[in-house]
Scaffold this active site. Structure first.
Site, PDB file in Angstrom:
ATOM      1  N   TYR A   1       0.830  -1.221   0.000  1.00  0.00           N
ATOM      2  CA  TYR A   1       0.000   0.000   0.000  1.00  0.00           C
ATOM      3  C   TYR A   1       0.861   1.266   0.000  1.00  0.00           C
ATOM      4  O   TYR A   1       0.721   2.138  -0.861  1.00  0.00           O
ATOM      5  CB  TYR A   1      -0.918  -0.063   1.227  1.00  0.00           C
ATOM      6  CG  TYR A   1      -1.688   1.193   1.518  1.00  0.00           C
ATOM      7  CD1 TYR A   1      -2.370   1.868   0.510  1.00  0.00           C
ATOM      8  CD2 TYR A   1      -1.747   1.686   2.813  1.00  0.00           C
ATOM      9  CE1 TYR A   1      -3.083   3.018   0.796  1.00  0.00           C
ATOM     10  CE2 TYR A   1      -2.473   2.821   3.109  1.00  0.00           C
ATOM     11  CZ  TYR A   1      -3.130   3.489   2.094  1.00  0.00           C
ATOM     12  OH  TYR A   1      -3.843   4.618   2.377  1.00  0.00           O
TER      13      TYR A   1
ATOM     14  N   ASP B   1      11.653 -12.945  -1.797  1.00  0.00           N
ATOM     15  CA  ASP B   1      11.385 -12.831  -0.363  1.00  0.00           C
ATOM     16  C   ASP B   1      12.610 -12.304   0.376  1.00  0.00           C
ATOM     17  O   ASP B   1      13.721 -12.755   0.168  1.00  0.00           O
ATOM     18  CB  ASP B   1      11.025 -14.229   0.165  1.00  0.00           C
ATOM     19  CG  ASP B   1      10.255 -14.131   1.448  1.00  0.00           C
ATOM     20  OD1 ASP B   1       9.127 -14.634   1.489  1.00  0.00           O
ATOM     21  OD2 ASP B   1      10.778 -13.532   2.410  1.00  0.00           O
TER      22      ASP B   1
ATOM     23  N   PHE C   1       9.906  -1.176   3.006  1.00  0.00           N
ATOM     24  CA  PHE C   1       8.487  -1.107   3.397  1.00  0.00           C
ATOM     25  C   PHE C   1       7.912  -2.481   3.737  1.00  0.00           C
ATOM     26  O   PHE C   1       6.742  -2.565   4.089  1.00  0.00           O
ATOM     27  CB  PHE C   1       7.648  -0.567   2.226  1.00  0.00           C
ATOM     28  CG  PHE C   1       7.966   0.848   1.844  1.00  0.00           C
ATOM     29  CD1 PHE C   1       7.235   1.901   2.367  1.00  0.00           C
ATOM     30  CD2 PHE C   1       8.984   1.133   0.950  1.00  0.00           C
ATOM     31  CE1 PHE C   1       7.512   3.205   2.013  1.00  0.00           C
ATOM     32  CE2 PHE C   1       9.264   2.443   0.589  1.00  0.00           C
ATOM     33  CZ  PHE C   1       8.530   3.485   1.119  1.00  0.00           C
TER      34      PHE C   1
ATOM     35  N   ALA D   1       6.825  -5.358   5.587  1.00  0.00           N
ATOM     36  CA  ALA D   1       6.653  -5.769   6.985  1.00  0.00           C
ATOM     37  C   ALA D   1       5.208  -6.153   7.219  1.00  0.00           C
ATOM     38  O   ALA D   1       4.317  -5.759   6.464  1.00  0.00           O
ATOM     39  CB  ALA D   1       7.023  -4.617   7.921  1.00  0.00           C
TER      40      ALA D   1
ATOM     41  N   SER E   1       2.088  -5.457   9.635  1.00  0.00           N
ATOM     42  CA  SER E   1       1.853  -4.193  10.340  1.00  0.00           C
ATOM     43  C   SER E   1       0.510  -4.125  11.056  1.00  0.00           C
ATOM     44  O   SER E   1      -0.042  -3.048  11.213  1.00  0.00           O
ATOM     45  CB  SER E   1       1.980  -3.041   9.344  1.00  0.00           C
ATOM     46  OG  SER E   1       1.027  -3.207   8.328  1.00  0.00           O
TER      47      SER E   1
ATOM     48  N   THR F   1       7.063   3.156  13.034  1.00  0.00           N
ATOM     49  CA  THR F   1       5.662   3.353  13.404  1.00  0.00           C
ATOM     50  C   THR F   1       5.495   4.087  14.733  1.00  0.00           C
ATOM     51  O   THR F   1       6.360   3.988  15.616  1.00  0.00           O
ATOM     52  CB  THR F   1       4.976   1.971  13.533  1.00  0.00           C
ATOM     53  OG1 THR F   1       3.699   2.136  14.162  1.00  0.00           O
ATOM     54  CG2 THR F   1       5.765   1.011  14.402  1.00  0.00           C
TER      55      THR F   1
ATOM     56  N   TYR G   1       4.150  -5.775  17.355  1.00  0.00           N
ATOM     57  CA  TYR G   1       4.420  -5.003  16.136  1.00  0.00           C
ATOM     58  C   TYR G   1       5.347  -3.825  16.449  1.00  0.00           C
ATOM     59  O   TYR G   1       6.400  -3.646  15.825  1.00  0.00           O
ATOM     60  CB  TYR G   1       3.093  -4.519  15.526  1.00  0.00           C
ATOM     61  CG  TYR G   1       3.284  -3.498  14.439  1.00  0.00           C
ATOM     62  CD1 TYR G   1       4.085  -3.787  13.338  1.00  0.00           C
ATOM     63  CD2 TYR G   1       2.669  -2.243  14.511  1.00  0.00           C
ATOM     64  CE1 TYR G   1       4.281  -2.833  12.332  1.00  0.00           C
ATOM     65  CE2 TYR G   1       2.852  -1.303  13.519  1.00  0.00           C
ATOM     66  CZ  TYR G   1       3.663  -1.612  12.432  1.00  0.00           C
ATOM     67  OH  TYR G   1       3.858  -0.665  11.458  1.00  0.00           O
TER      68      TYR G   1
ATOM     69  N   LEU H   1      -9.365   1.214   9.967  1.00  0.00           N
ATOM     70  CA  LEU H   1     -10.627   1.903  10.226  1.00  0.00           C
ATOM     71  C   LEU H   1     -11.248   2.534   8.969  1.00  0.00           C
ATOM     72  O   LEU H   1     -12.424   2.289   8.670  1.00  0.00           O
ATOM     73  CB  LEU H   1     -10.401   2.977  11.307  1.00  0.00           C
ATOM     74  CG  LEU H   1     -11.638   3.768  11.691  1.00  0.00           C
ATOM     75  CD1 LEU H   1     -12.697   2.853  12.300  1.00  0.00           C
ATOM     76  CD2 LEU H   1     -11.284   4.887  12.673  1.00  0.00           C
TER      77      LEU H   1
ATOM     78  N   ASP I   1      -4.194  -1.528  21.770  1.00  0.00           N
ATOM     79  CA  ASP I   1      -4.514  -0.171  21.294  1.00  0.00           C
ATOM     80  C   ASP I   1      -4.270   0.904  22.367  1.00  0.00           C
ATOM     81  O   ASP I   1      -4.980   0.934  23.377  1.00  0.00           O
ATOM     82  CB  ASP I   1      -6.012  -0.093  20.932  1.00  0.00           C
ATOM     83  CG  ASP I   1      -6.284  -0.392  19.480  1.00  0.00           C
ATOM     84  OD1 ASP I   1      -5.330  -0.395  18.676  1.00  0.00           O
ATOM     85  OD2 ASP I   1      -7.470  -0.610  19.148  1.00  0.00           O
TER      86      ASP I   1
HETATM   87  N1  UDP Z   1     -10.939   0.663  14.911  1.00  0.00           N
HETATM   88  C1  UDP Z   1     -12.278   0.451  15.240  1.00  0.00           C
HETATM   89  N2  UDP Z   1     -13.002  -0.393  14.456  1.00  0.00           N
HETATM   90  C2  UDP Z   1     -12.482  -1.034  13.355  1.00  0.00           C
HETATM   91  C3  UDP Z   1     -11.132  -0.801  13.037  1.00  0.00           C
HETATM   92  C4  UDP Z   1     -10.390   0.042  13.847  1.00  0.00           C
HETATM   93  O1  UDP Z   1     -12.794   1.002  16.209  1.00  0.00           O
HETATM   94  O2  UDP Z   1     -13.202  -1.796  12.704  1.00  0.00           O
HETATM   95  C5  UDP Z   1     -10.150   1.577  15.750  1.00  0.00           C
HETATM   96  C6  UDP Z   1      -8.916   0.927  16.357  1.00  0.00           C
HETATM   97  O3  UDP Z   1      -9.218   0.302  17.576  1.00  0.00           O
HETATM   98  C7  UDP Z   1      -7.981   2.136  16.520  1.00  0.00           C
HETATM   99  C8  UDP Z   1      -8.353   3.042  15.339  1.00  0.00           C
HETATM  100  O4  UDP Z   1      -9.647   2.605  14.904  1.00  0.00           O
HETATM  101  O5  UDP Z   1      -8.262   2.824  17.700  1.00  0.00           O
HETATM  102  C9  UDP Z   1      -7.404   2.943  14.180  1.00  0.00           C
HETATM  103  O6  UDP Z   1      -7.194   1.565  13.916  1.00  0.00           O
HETATM  104  P1  UDP Z   1      -6.447   1.052  12.623  1.00  0.00           P
HETATM  105  O7  UDP Z   1      -6.487  -0.457  12.664  1.00  0.00           O
HETATM  106  O8  UDP Z   1      -7.004   1.725  11.409  1.00  0.00           O
HETATM  107  O9  UDP Z   1      -4.955   1.587  12.794  1.00  0.00           O
HETATM  108  P2  UDP Z   1      -3.870   1.384  13.967  1.00  0.00           P
HETATM  109  O10 UDP Z   1      -4.003   2.600  14.841  1.00  0.00           O
HETATM  110  O11 UDP Z   1      -4.120   0.100  14.648  1.00  0.00           O
HETATM  111  O12 UDP Z   1      -2.563   1.387  13.225  1.00  0.00           O
END
Ligand code: UDP
Length: 322
Positions: A10, A49, A71, A73, A75, A115, A139, A188, A284
């Site tokens: 991506y 690979d 890039f 990885a 993630s 990250t 991660y 998200l 999270d």
């Molecule tokens: N999130 C959520 N519902 C989803 C996917 C993600 O509430 O279906 C929340 C997730 O818990 C985090 C934020 O959205 O707080 C961003 O998550 P994402 O996976 O996009 O990125 P990350 O911050 O993990 O790299």
């Protein structure tokens, strides 16, 4: 020639689309999560690979590589908690193989995708690069381990590197050719847009009892095109010897909660989402927002695109692939 490892993914494919306008590019990618048709056709594509030294040898012995951008990885925070072995193998052990072959061929310029997850639960509202790094998931650990390895290699082997700590990458290219496409999708913004396109029944918000104004997690979303521009600036800073080693955050400096992201998606698309509150997701932190002042001052880079623009580019792309 610049080697882009993970250039079919991506973020890597957006970088290649930009880099190819000024450099010769070879892409090495095993296509485990990337897509060959996302790679600009002017780049040399090599399916291979990172964990396989003979694939690396094949590339380095054939092309005069002057810098490597890495890039490739895994993630996903949640996945790393349930399968840490995968993360330490693919993100740490394979990167060591890459570094070993680089040193063998005397390639000393390295751009590394890191990250915000290296910070863990930050002690400050706006995270600077000198904030404490204490990851809370494998991660983030795997990326921090590589950062530490790079620091030792700089001292011992004169490796020059720039570490770029991304906050939340999102958005699509305006060419409409490349966007965010993971299988399964866990991020998200694509999840919300897939739902608004009728491809998912609902959106689950992972926790609304965090210590934030609306109770949902806050993140700093950054457009992939802005990320690509930062990589070009970082590459130039190594090639023109402005930098020997550096670590920069890449973000907008502004945080949005999950609920705010959903609201903005509704506004951009004119559609109404069906939202349910679900359990918190493991690993999270409540809030991750960057200070991107350091790279602005050092390299003159700043994010140009705000959340609405990120979402509208992604929306255009999602509609085209639906
Ligand atoms: N999130 C959520 N519902 C989803 C996917 C993600 O509430 O279906 C929340 C997730 O818990 C985090 C934020 O959205 O707080 C961003 O998550 P994402 O996976 O996009 O990125 P990350 O911050 O993990 O790299």
């Amino acid at each position: 020639m610049i080697l882009v490892v993970g250039g079919a993914g991506y973020i890597g494919s957006h970088l290649v689309e930009k880099l190819i306008k000024r450099n010769e590019v070879v892409v090495l990618d095993n296509l485990s999560t990337g897509h060959e048709d996302a790679v600009d056709p002017s780049a040399v594509f090599f399916k291979g690979d990172l964990g396989n030294e003979s694939d690396l040898e094949a590339v380095f012995s054939k092309y005069p590589i002057k810098a490597v951008m890495h890039f490739a990885a895994n993630s996903l925070v949640g996945e790393s908690v349930v399968d840490p072995l995968k993360y330490y193998e693919n993100n740490v052990a394979s990167t060591l193989k890459l570094l070993r072959v680089m040193l063998k061929y005397n390639v000393k310029n390295f751009i590394f995708s890191s990250t915000a997850a290296t910070y863990g639960i930050p002690e400050v509202e706006i995270i600077g690069e000198d904030s404490r790094t204490q990851p809370i998931n494998p991660y983030g650990q795997s990326k921090l381990m590589v950062e530490n390895i790079l620091a030792d290699f700089a001292v011992a082997y004169d490796l020059r590197y720039v570490v770029l700590r991304y906050f939340n990458a999102a958005g699509a290219s305006e060419s409409g050719k490349i966007g965010e496409m993971h299988d399964p999708e866990t991020h998200l913004i694509p999840i919300i847009l897939q739902h608004l396109l009728g491809q998912r029944e609902q959106i689950s918000v992972f926790g609304d009892d965090y210590d934030t104004p609306d109770g949902t997690c806050i993140r700093d979303y950054i457009h992939v095109k802005d990320l690509a521009n930062a990589h070009i600036a970082a590459l130039d800073s190594l090639l023109n010897e402005q930098n020997k080693t550096a670590i920069y955050n890449l973000g907008n400096g502004q945080g949005y909660s999950v609920k705010e992201v959903i609201d903005t998606c509704e506004k951009v698309t004119g559609k109404k989402a069906n939202v349910v509150i679900a359990e918190r997701r493991a690993g999270d932190p409540a809030r991750l927002v960057a200070s991107a002042e350091k790279i602005r001052q050092a390299l003159g880079w700043k994010a140009e695109r705000k959340l609405e623009e990120i979402i509208s580019s992604a929306w255009k792309w999602h509609q085209s692939v639906k």
